[in-house]
Scaffold this motif. Structure first.
Motif, PDB file in Angstrom:
ATOM      1  N   LEU A 240       0.850  -1.186   0.000  1.00 14.17           N
ATOM      2  CA  LEU A 240       0.000   0.000   0.000  1.00 14.17           C
ATOM      3  C   LEU A 240       0.886   1.237   0.000  1.00 14.17           C
ATOM      4  CD1 LEU A 240      -2.858   1.176   0.182  1.00 14.17           C
ATOM      5  CD2 LEU A 240      -2.657   1.062   2.678  1.00 14.17           C
ATOM      6  N   ALA A 241       0.768   2.060  -1.052  1.00 15.37           N
ATOM      7  CA  ALA A 241       1.638   3.221  -1.198  1.00 15.37           C
ATOM      8  C   ALA A 241       1.039   4.484  -0.587  1.00 15.37           C
ATOM      9  CB  ALA A 241       1.946   3.457  -2.677  1.00 15.37           C
ATOM     10  N   ALA A 242      -0.284   4.645  -0.683  1.00 20.61           N
ATOM     11  CA  ALA A 242      -0.912   5.854  -0.156  1.00 20.61           C
ATOM     12  C   ALA A 242      -2.421   5.631  -0.061  1.00 20.61           C
ATOM     13  CB  ALA A 242      -0.611   7.066  -1.046  1.00 20.61           C
ATOM     14  N   THR A 243      -3.063   6.353   0.851  1.00 15.06           N
ATOM     15  CA  THR A 243      -4.521   6.317   0.987  1.00 15.06           C
ATOM     16  C   THR A 243      -5.040   7.744   1.078  1.00 15.06           C
ATOM     17  OG1 THR A 243      -4.483   6.231   3.417  1.00 15.06           O
ATOM     18  CG2 THR A 243      -4.444   4.127   2.235  1.00 15.06           C
ATOM     19  N   GLY A 244      -6.299   7.951   0.710  1.00 18.59           N
ATOM     20  CA  GLY A 244      -6.887   9.276   0.778  1.00 18.59           C
ATOM     21  C   GLY A 244      -8.385   9.232   0.575  1.00 18.59           C
ATOM     22  N   ASP A 245      -9.043  10.347   0.844  1.00 16.19           N
ATOM     23  CA  ASP A 245     -10.484  10.441   0.653  1.00 16.19           C
ATOM     24  C   ASP A 245     -10.849  10.912  -0.743  1.00 16.19           C
ATOM     25  OD1 ASP A 245     -10.947   9.630   3.273  1.00 16.19           O
ATOM     26  OD2 ASP A 245     -10.839  11.674   4.051  1.00 16.19           O
ATOM     27  N   SER A 246      -9.844  11.244  -1.544  1.00 15.20           N
ATOM     28  CA  SER A 246     -10.068  11.679  -2.925  1.00 15.20           C
ATOM     29  C   SER A 246      -8.786  11.406  -3.708  1.00 15.20           C
ATOM     30  CB  SER A 246     -10.396  13.174  -2.974  1.00 15.20           C
ATOM     31  OG  SER A 246      -9.265  13.937  -2.584  1.00 15.20           O
ATOM     32  N   PRO A 247      -8.878  11.331  -5.030  1.00 14.64           N
ATOM     33  CA  PRO A 247      -7.650  11.121  -5.813  1.00 14.64           C
ATOM     34  C   PRO A 247      -6.624  12.218  -5.574  1.00 14.64           C
ATOM     35  CG  PRO A 247      -9.575  10.674  -7.154  1.00 14.64           C
ATOM     36  CD  PRO A 247     -10.084  11.273  -5.875  1.00 14.64           C
ATOM     37  N   ALA A 248      -7.083  13.470  -5.454  1.00  7.17           N
ATOM     38  CA  ALA A 248      -6.143  14.577  -5.247  1.00  7.17           C
ATOM     39  C   ALA A 248      -5.366  14.392  -3.947  1.00  7.17           C
ATOM     40  CB  ALA A 248      -6.904  15.904  -5.236  1.00  7.17           C
ATOM     41  N   GLU A 249      -6.094  14.030  -2.861  1.00  5.95           N
ATOM     42  CA  GLU A 249      -5.419  13.815  -1.580  1.00  5.95           C
ATOM     43  C   GLU A 249      -4.450  12.641  -1.662  1.00  5.95           C
ATOM     44  OE1 GLU A 249      -6.506  12.639   3.071  1.00  5.95           O
ATOM     45  OE2 GLU A 249      -8.108  13.122   1.643  1.00  5.95           O
ATOM     46  N   LEU A 250      -4.857  11.620  -2.387  1.00  5.89           N
ATOM     47  CA  LEU A 250      -4.021  10.430  -2.516  1.00  5.89           C
ATOM     48  C   LEU A 250      -2.710  10.759  -3.218  1.00  5.89           C
ATOM     49  CD1 LEU A 250      -5.277   6.919  -3.476  1.00  5.89           C
ATOM     50  CD2 LEU A 250      -3.273   7.861  -4.595  1.00  5.89           C
ATOM     51  N   PHE A 251      -2.781  11.498  -4.321  1.00  2.00           N
ATOM     52  CA  PHE A 251      -1.561  11.822  -5.053  1.00  2.00           C
ATOM     53  C   PHE A 251      -0.682  12.789  -4.261  1.00  2.00           C
ATOM     54  CE2 PHE A 251      -3.929  10.174  -8.714  1.00  2.00           C
ATOM     55  CZ  PHE A 251      -2.946   9.394  -9.299  1.00  2.00           C
ATOM     56  N   THR A 252      -1.303  13.654  -3.462  1.00  2.00           N
ATOM     57  CA  THR A 252      -0.504  14.538  -2.611  1.00  2.00           C
ATOM     58  C   THR A 252       0.293  13.730  -1.608  1.00  2.00           C
ATOM     59  OG1 THR A 252      -2.085  16.360  -2.830  1.00  2.00           O
ATOM     60  CG2 THR A 252      -0.620  16.394  -0.911  1.00  2.00           C
ATOM     61  N   ARG A 253      -0.368  12.743  -0.992  1.00  2.00           N
ATOM     62  CA  ARG A 253       0.336  11.894  -0.021  1.00  2.00           C
ATOM     63  C   ARG A 253       1.375  11.022  -0.693  1.00  2.00           C
ATOM     64  NH1 ARG A 253      -4.350   9.829   4.263  1.00  2.00           N
ATOM     65  NH2 ARG A 253      -4.893  11.918   5.023  1.00  2.00           N
ATOM     66  N   LEU A 254       1.083  10.575  -1.894  1.00  2.00           N
ATOM     67  CA  LEU A 254       2.025   9.731  -2.606  1.00  2.00           C
ATOM     68  C   LEU A 254       3.317  10.470  -2.890  1.00  2.00           C
ATOM     69  CD1 LEU A 254       2.417   6.954  -4.060  1.00  2.00           C
ATOM     70  CD2 LEU A 254       1.597   8.082  -6.144  1.00  2.00           C
ATOM     71  N   ASN A 255       3.197  11.771  -3.145  1.00  2.00           N
ATOM     72  CA  ASN A 255       4.381  12.560  -3.511  1.00  2.00           C
ATOM     73  C   ASN A 255       4.994  13.291  -2.318  1.00  2.00           C
ATOM     74  OD1 ASN A 255       4.189  11.935  -6.295  1.00  2.00           O
ATOM     75  ND2 ASN A 255       2.567  13.464  -6.545  1.00  2.00           N
ATOM     76  N   THR A 256       4.466  13.078  -1.119  1.00  2.80           N
ATOM     77  CA  THR A 256       5.017  13.716   0.069  1.00  2.80           C
ATOM     78  C   THR A 256       6.109  12.852   0.654  1.00  2.80           C
ATOM     79  OG1 THR A 256       2.912  14.769   0.594  1.00  2.80           O
ATOM     80  CG2 THR A 256       4.519  14.559   2.377  1.00  2.80           C
ATOM     81  N   PRO A 257       7.299  13.363   0.828  1.00  5.30           N
ATOM     82  CA  PRO A 257       8.399  12.569   1.398  1.00  5.30           C
ATOM     83  C   PRO A 257       8.033  12.090   2.793  1.00  5.30           C
ATOM     84  CG  PRO A 257       9.218  14.592   0.412  1.00  5.30           C
ATOM     85  CD  PRO A 257       7.734  14.722   0.451  1.00  5.30           C
ATOM     86  N   ARG A 258       8.380  10.844   3.092  1.00  7.79           N
ATOM     87  CA  ARG A 258       8.084  10.272   4.415  1.00  7.79           C
ATOM     88  C   ARG A 258       9.273  10.434   5.337  1.00  7.79           C
ATOM     89  NH1 ARG A 258       5.010   4.576   2.764  1.00  7.79           N
ATOM     90  NH2 ARG A 258       3.362   5.556   1.496  1.00  7.79           N
TER      91      ARG A 258
END
Length: 225
Positions: free
Chosen positions: A207-225
């Motif tokens: 699981l790479a990222a989760t979100g309540d919308s595609p926009a939130e998901l891609f933001t989290r996907l591209n946020t450095p951990r």
């Protein structure tokens, strides 16, 4: 049967199995006199997905909202105000409300049930009703959830960042290609809000990222951990 026919059949199945009645049942003394909320269809069939213990805290690590449990005495049996409050809290979470004009009422027992209860009479703390029932109806939130579950899949147009493409593979699934690599995007409608998930690998191994919308998901996907 094509996909549209399968979805239509599933939606009709949901309607026929939709809860229309709620009950509170108090157990026998030696089992702790616990009270349980159950939902039933209009035809009287039990809805196994909707069962809540009103007199038990949830397992460690799970939400234990005080409004959803009642740990006091049961002077009014299944009509104890605290139980009704807890039952209402769970009904709201499930997406149901009381039918217009409906109220919790004591329910009669069969002769066999009365005989069984009588055997425990010396251990009962109260002769109050052991079962109460009320008619229920779906809330707008539940109906919206059903519409999303069986309606059109969300349109991703305008929801993907530049350089990202998504090809549908099945209902609620997309193969996603980004400058960083390939993923599998999934969408799951739910009562508490729809969930979007991005997975690495064709078999969704991570699981790479989760979100309540595609926009939130891609933001989290591209946020450095």
């Amino acid at each position: 049967m094509n996909r549209a026919d399968r979805i239509g059949a599933a939606r009709r199945g949901e309607l026929s199995s939709r809860p229309a009645l709620a009950s509170i049942t108090i157990g026998y003394p030696l089992t702790g006199e616990g009270a349980t909320l159950r939902l039933f269809t209009a035809g009287g069939a039990a809805c196994s997905s909707y069962v809540a213990r009103l007199t038990e805290r949830g397992a460690a690590g799970r939400p234990n909202d005080p409004a959803g449990i009642f740990l006091g005495d049961l002077p009014a049996g299944a009509m104890t105000p605290g139980l009704l409050t807890a039952a209402g809290w769970h009904l709201d979470r499930y997406g149901f409300d009381y039918a217009p004009g409906a109220q919790w009422t004591a329910a009669g027992m069969s002769d066999a049930e009365k005989a069984t209860r009588a055997e425990w009479s010396t251990l009962m703390r109260t002769p109050a009703p052991y079962v109460s029932k009320v008619a229920i109806v779906p809330t707008p939130a539940y109906l919206s959830y059903v519409d999303r579950m069986y309606g059109p899949v969300p349109d991703l147009t305008g929801q993907l960042p530049d350089g990202v493409t998504a090809a549908p593979t099945s209902r609620g699934w997309w193969d996603v290609t980004t400058p960083e690599g390939s993923y599998v995007l999934t969408w799951s409608p739910g009562m508490g809000g729809d969930k979007w998930r991005m997975w690495k690998g064709a078999r969704r191994s991570e699981l790479a990222a989760t979100g309540d919308s595609p926009a939130e998901l891609f933001t989290r996907l591209n946020t450095p951990r």
